[in-house]
Write a protein that holds these residues in place. Structure first.
Motif, PDB file in Angstrom:
ATOM      1  N   GLY A 248       0.800  -1.215   0.000  1.00  0.00           N
ATOM      2  CA  GLY A 248       0.000   0.000   0.000  1.00  0.00           C
ATOM      3  C   GLY A 248       0.834   1.267   0.000  1.00  0.00           C
ATOM      4  O   GLY A 248       0.566   2.206  -0.758  1.00  0.00           O
ATOM      5  N   ARG A 249       1.869   1.286   0.843  1.00  0.00           N
ATOM      6  CA  ARG A 249       2.706   2.486   0.906  1.00  0.00           C
ATOM      7  C   ARG A 249       3.474   2.707  -0.395  1.00  0.00           C
ATOM      8  O   ARG A 249       3.612   3.843  -0.861  1.00  0.00           O
ATOM      9  CB  ARG A 249       3.667   2.384   2.092  1.00  0.00           C
ATOM     10  N   GLU A 250       3.989   1.637  -0.977  1.00  0.00           N
ATOM     11  CA  GLU A 250       4.741   1.784  -2.224  1.00  0.00           C
ATOM     12  C   GLU A 250       3.838   2.180  -3.388  1.00  0.00           C
ATOM     13  O   GLU A 250       4.271   2.864  -4.314  1.00  0.00           O
ATOM     14  CB  GLU A 250       5.464   0.474  -2.559  1.00  0.00           C
ATOM     15  N   SER A 251       2.578   1.747  -3.342  1.00  0.00           N
ATOM     16  CA  SER A 251       1.650   2.015  -4.448  1.00  0.00           C
ATOM     17  C   SER A 251       0.751   3.219  -4.194  1.00  0.00           C
ATOM     18  O   SER A 251       0.015   3.636  -5.099  1.00  0.00           O
ATOM     19  CB  SER A 251       0.763   0.786  -4.702  1.00  0.00           C
ATOM     20  N   GLY A 252       0.776   3.752  -2.970  1.00  0.00           N
ATOM     21  CA  GLY A 252      -0.090   4.875  -2.649  1.00  0.00           C
ATOM     22  C   GLY A 252      -1.551   4.484  -2.531  1.00  0.00           C
ATOM     23  O   GLY A 252      -2.448   5.276  -2.858  1.00  0.00           O
ATOM     24  N   VAL A 253      -1.806   3.263  -2.045  1.00  0.00           N
ATOM     25  CA  VAL A 253      -3.175   2.765  -1.910  1.00  0.00           C
ATOM     26  C   VAL A 253      -3.339   2.097  -0.547  1.00  0.00           C
ATOM     27  O   VAL A 253      -2.378   1.918   0.203  1.00  0.00           O
ATOM     28  CB  VAL A 253      -3.529   1.747  -3.024  1.00  0.00           C
ATOM     29  N   GLY A 254      -4.561   1.720  -0.235  1.00  0.00           N
ATOM     30  CA  GLY A 254      -4.862   0.955   0.967  1.00  0.00           C
ATOM     31  C   GLY A 254      -5.491  -0.373   0.598  1.00  0.00           C
ATOM     32  O   GLY A 254      -5.684  -0.671  -0.585  1.00  0.00           O
ATOM     33  N   ALA A 255      -5.829  -1.165   1.606  1.00  0.00           N
ATOM     34  CA  ALA A 255      -6.436  -2.473   1.345  1.00  0.00           C
ATOM     35  C   ALA A 255      -7.502  -2.773   2.385  1.00  0.00           C
ATOM     36  O   ALA A 255      -7.375  -2.394   3.551  1.00  0.00           O
ATOM     37  CB  ALA A 255      -5.370  -3.560   1.354  1.00  0.00           C
ATOM     38  N   ARG A 256      -8.537  -3.443   1.944  1.00  0.00           N
ATOM     39  CA  ARG A 256      -9.577  -3.965   2.834  1.00  0.00           C
ATOM     40  C   ARG A 256      -9.546  -5.487   2.715  1.00  0.00           C
ATOM     41  O   ARG A 256      -9.610  -6.029   1.604  1.00  0.00           O
ATOM     42  CB  ARG A 256     -10.949  -3.427   2.434  1.00  0.00           C
ATOM     43  N   VAL A 257      -9.438  -6.167   3.850  1.00  0.00           N
ATOM     44  CA  VAL A 257      -9.326  -7.629   3.865  1.00  0.00           C
ATOM     45  C   VAL A 257     -10.488  -8.212   4.655  1.00  0.00           C
ATOM     46  O   VAL A 257     -10.769  -7.788   5.778  1.00  0.00           O
ATOM     47  CB  VAL A 257      -7.992  -8.069   4.509  1.00  0.00           C
ATOM     48  N   TRP A 258     -11.148  -9.202   4.054  1.00  0.00           N
ATOM     49  CA  TRP A 258     -12.248  -9.906   4.725  1.00  0.00           C
ATOM     50  C   TRP A 258     -11.658 -11.073   5.508  1.00  0.00           C
ATOM     51  O   TRP A 258     -11.203 -12.068   4.927  1.00  0.00           O
ATOM     52  CB  TRP A 258     -13.247 -10.394   3.673  1.00  0.00           C
ATOM     53  N   LEU A 259     -11.672 -10.949   6.828  1.00  0.00           N
ATOM     54  CA  LEU A 259     -11.001 -11.935   7.687  1.00  0.00           C
ATOM     55  C   LEU A 259     -11.498 -13.352   7.470  1.00  0.00           C
ATOM     56  O   LEU A 259     -10.714 -14.308   7.516  1.00  0.00           O
ATOM     57  CB  LEU A 259     -11.205 -11.559   9.162  1.00  0.00           C
ATOM     58  N   ASP A 260     -12.798 -13.502   7.222  1.00  0.00           N
ATOM     59  CA  ASP A 260     -13.342 -14.850   7.080  1.00  0.00           C
ATOM     60  C   ASP A 260     -12.883 -15.521   5.779  1.00  0.00           C
ATOM     61  O   ASP A 260     -13.062 -16.733   5.624  1.00  0.00           O
ATOM     62  CB  ASP A 260     -14.874 -14.841   7.156  1.00  0.00           C
ATOM     63  N   ARG A 261     -12.281 -14.760   4.867  1.00  0.00           N
ATOM     64  CA  ARG A 261     -11.801 -15.340   3.607  1.00  0.00           C
ATOM     65  C   ARG A 261     -10.294 -15.658   3.637  1.00  0.00           C
ATOM     66  O   ARG A 261      -9.790 -16.268   2.694  1.00  0.00           O
ATOM     67  CB  ARG A 261     -12.100 -14.403   2.438  1.00  0.00           C
ATOM     68  N   VAL A 262      -9.604 -15.207   4.663  1.00  0.00           N
ATOM     69  CA  VAL A 262      -8.168 -15.489   4.752  1.00  0.00           C
ATOM     70  C   VAL A 262      -7.965 -16.993   4.935  1.00  0.00           C
ATOM     71  O   VAL A 262      -8.502 -17.576   5.883  1.00  0.00           O
ATOM     72  CB  VAL A 262      -7.522 -14.718   5.923  1.00  0.00           C
ATOM     73  N   PRO A 263      -7.241 -17.659   4.041  1.00  0.00           N
ATOM     74  CA  PRO A 263      -7.067 -19.112   4.156  1.00  0.00           C
ATOM     75  C   PRO A 263      -6.106 -19.455   5.301  1.00  0.00           C
ATOM     76  O   PRO A 263      -4.943 -19.032   5.301  1.00  0.00           O
ATOM     77  CB  PRO A 263      -6.463 -19.494   2.796  1.00  0.00           C
ATOM     78  N   VAL A 264      -6.603 -20.181   6.269  1.00  0.00           N
ATOM     79  CA  VAL A 264      -5.826 -20.534   7.457  1.00  0.00           C
ATOM     80  C   VAL A 264      -5.499 -22.018   7.405  1.00  0.00           C
ATOM     81  O   VAL A 264      -6.383 -22.856   7.143  1.00  0.00           O
ATOM     82  CB  VAL A 264      -6.605 -20.197   8.739  1.00  0.00           C
ATOM     83  N   ALA A 265      -4.252 -22.366   7.664  1.00  0.00           N
ATOM     84  CA  ALA A 265      -3.845 -23.770   7.668  1.00  0.00           C
ATOM     85  C   ALA A 265      -4.623 -24.532   8.740  1.00  0.00           C
ATOM     86  O   ALA A 265      -4.710 -24.089   9.893  1.00  0.00           O
ATOM     87  CB  ALA A 265      -2.349 -23.875   7.938  1.00  0.00           C
ATOM     88  N   GLU A 266      -5.177 -25.679   8.373  1.00  0.00           N
ATOM     89  CA  GLU A 266      -5.985 -26.455   9.318  1.00  0.00           C
ATOM     90  C   GLU A 266      -5.162 -26.897  10.525  1.00  0.00           C
ATOM     91  O   GLU A 266      -5.667 -26.931  11.652  1.00  0.00           O
ATOM     92  CB  GLU A 266      -6.593 -27.672   8.619  1.00  0.00           C
TER      93      GLU A 266
END
Length: 350
Positions: A248-266
């Protein structure tokens, strides 16, 4: 008659030149790498870069009791990881790793066998990618091990940079997150304690292996780096929250992340339940998973997901989008409400 144990040989007894000769013999096994005109043994390596390719260079410093602990990691594991973290940087650019230089400082009383094990682990990590060790340096250290690996690679086209994310891009990540942080936690509290808490043996082996011997996504990086719809890319070494902030800092943008979609190792989920830990903290802030996080044209996401799976067998998951707010990373729950998440590792943070 009982056999006598083999005589212990320390580096102090072997000497620097003896150690260099030993390393040179070990490194000779990697001399098949393309472009090595002169490897270990001269003032510099002499390398030939393929015509039309860009040269990539990365380096990582690993210090005992900061990046690794010998009480919980074998020397072969340390050697593996020392190279793997650099392989991951080349992968994040979409490049091809080729040549490594290794600077090593260890106490004079270190056993020669320990150094052999270190280089064996490094060679094991290098072999699948055709990487050759072509030089470096050695020194006595007054306290502990210090390792510096410089890895050179090549790229036939345009490397994928952190600075190329665009507003509206989808954010995606390869594989799954959290296993390495779970493994570190288990090693820190003690494997017996983790077992007693209910972490199953096979899951314990999985998370500790993820931490001690991470797999760099080299093939995945090369495939994604050739896809024109992939704009920015980097590896998850310091944690998803921190690394997305870098993009984000290098590109001059931000990000929104949906926690329930983050793939977590079982395996990380199971360990977290047994140990009473929030697995989301491991997945978002733990770091050292060495998966690839990227931004891409949202209309191309499905094609990239199916294409990467077909080419490498690795999953790609869309977890968010790029939006305004330079460097800001916002995590939200399934209802869109913000969730405070901690960032990953940072040196000198006080």
């Amino acid at each position: 008659m009982k056999a006598e144990p083999p005589e212990r040989v320390s580096l102090g007894g072997l000497g620097e030149h003896g150690l260099i000769r030993r390393i040179r013999r070990s490194a000779a096994a990697g001399s098949f790498s393309p472009g090595v005109d002169v490897g270990v043994g001269d003032d510099t390596a002499v390398l030939t870069v393929p015509p039309g390719h860009k040269l990539l260079a990365t380096t990582d410093l690993l210090i005992e009791d900061v990046h690794f602990r010998r009480r919980s990691a074998g020397l072969a594991d340390i050697g593996w990881k020392a190279l793997a973290v650099n392989l991951s940087d080349i992968a994040a650019m979409g490049g091809i790793p080729r040549w490594a230089l290794v600077a090593l400082a260890v106490p004079a009383e270190t056993d020669v066998d320990a150094v052999d094990a270190f280089y064996a682990g490094m060679a094991e990590a290098a072999a699948p990618h055709g990487v050759a060790i072509v030089g470096g340096d050695t020194s006595a250290s007054p306290v502990g091990w210090t390792i510096n690996v410089t890895l050179l690679g090549v790229h036939p086209g345009a490397p994928r940079l952190r600075a190329h994310a665009r507003a509206g891009d989808a954010v995606a990540v390869t594989g799954s997150l959290g296993a390495s942080a779970a493994g570190l936690h288990a090693l820190e509290i003690g494997l017996d304690r983790a077992r007693d808490a209910g972490v199953a043996g096979e899951r314990l082996a999985e998370i500790t292996r993820a931490h001690l011997r991470p797999r760099a996504r080299v093939a995945e990086g090369r495939w994604l780096g050739q896809a024109p719809d992939v704009h920015a890319m980097m590896d998850c070494s310091d944690g998803l929250a921190t690394d997305l902030g870098h993009i984000g800092r290098e590109s001059g943008v931000g990000a929104r992340v949906w926690l329930d979609r983050v793939p977590v190792a079982e395996a990380a989920r199971e360990a977290a339940r047994a140990l009473g830990h929030d697995v989301r903290e491991w997945a978002v802030g733990g770091g050292e998973d060495y998966e690839l996080v990227l931004t891409c044209d949202p209309d191309a996401a499905d094609r990239l997901i199916s294409g990467l799976a077909a080419a490498t067998g690795t999953a790609l998951t869309v977890i968010g989008r790029i939006e305004g707010g330079a460097g800001e990373v916002t995590f939200v729950d399934a209802d869109g409400a913000p969730v405070a998440m901690h960032g990953g590792f940072e040196h000198f943070h006080g």
